[in-house]
Write a protein that holds these residues in place. Structure first.
Motif: not given
Length: 218
Positions: A38-43, A76-79, A82-86, A145-149
């Motif tokens: 749901a957060a992905l869709a909202e963002f 934290a939701l955005f993180s 990012v973890q899930q989708e990328i 994004y920098r840290r995780d991707v």
């Protein structure tokens, strides 16, 4: 008399403990997944600034307070998105996954190129768009994004470039020192397609393949 009163209270406490133990791990994981989706869709629909925990809760069909049991804040939701989708979905380009006789160029074409060809078909490019568009207002997005991707991918490319230099595939240390050179077409394509020229999108996969041709040409 006191014993008669105590026993029901103890039974009530036991029931409360059972309730507090919550749902099964499977149910908990499913609830978290529903919230992240749901957060992905909202963002992607509203951007980071206009998406709210309340709107995510409505889309997910869960109570607003429940989201805070999983995620302390919107960042934290955005993180998690990012973890899930990328991060978890990314093709693995670890040096250790390269075949014994496989060249670095062939390995990159087999793994990273395939992933990049599908970048516009997935949510990955749109997540990057959110970071680019709103990163100045929300530095936490850039850091996530920098840290995780970006940093992990650049480090993997650097290790592969070192191997390619040692084996003679590359004639210089340029890519090992500048791993972002290989990745530049990805970011350029995202900026062009999402901001500068939406009416005439470029093929990011073709741009990345052309960059491979340039780097590994001999």
């Amino acid at each position: 008399m006191q014993k008669t009163v105590q026993e029901p209270r103890q039974a009530t406490r036991r029931r409360e403990v059972v309730r507090r133990r919550g749902a099964s791990p499977e149910k908990t994981a499913q609830t978290r997944q529903t919230i992240v989706d749901a957060a992905l869709a909202e963002f992607l629909e509203k951007g980071f600034a206009d998406a709210t925990i309340e709107s995510v809760s409505k889309r997910a069909g869960v109570a607003k307070g429940l989201i805070y049991r999983y995620f302390e804040a919107k960042e934290a939701l955005f993180s998690a998105v990012v973890q899930q989708e990328i991060v978890h979905a990314h093709i693995d380009v670890e040096e250790s996954k390269r075949g014994p006789s496989e060249t670095v160029e062939a390995f990159l074409r087999r793994t990273l190129l395939v992933s990049i060809r599908n970048i516009d078909k997935k949510s990955r490019a749109d997540i990057a768009r959110v970071v680019i568009a709103e990163g100045a207002r929300f530095p936490a997005l850039v850091e996530i994004y920098r840290r995780d991707v970006i940093d992990p991918l650049a480090q993997k490319v650097k290790r592969l470039a070192v191997s390619a230099r040692k084996s003679g595939e590359l004639e210089s240390d340029y890519l090992a020192k500048n791993p972002h050179f290989l990745l530049a077409p990805i970011w350029a394509g995202i900026v062009l397609n999402k901001f500068l020229d939406k009416a005439n999108p470029v093929d990011i996969g073709e741009m990345f393949e052309a960059q491979l041709d340039v780097i590994f040409s001999r």
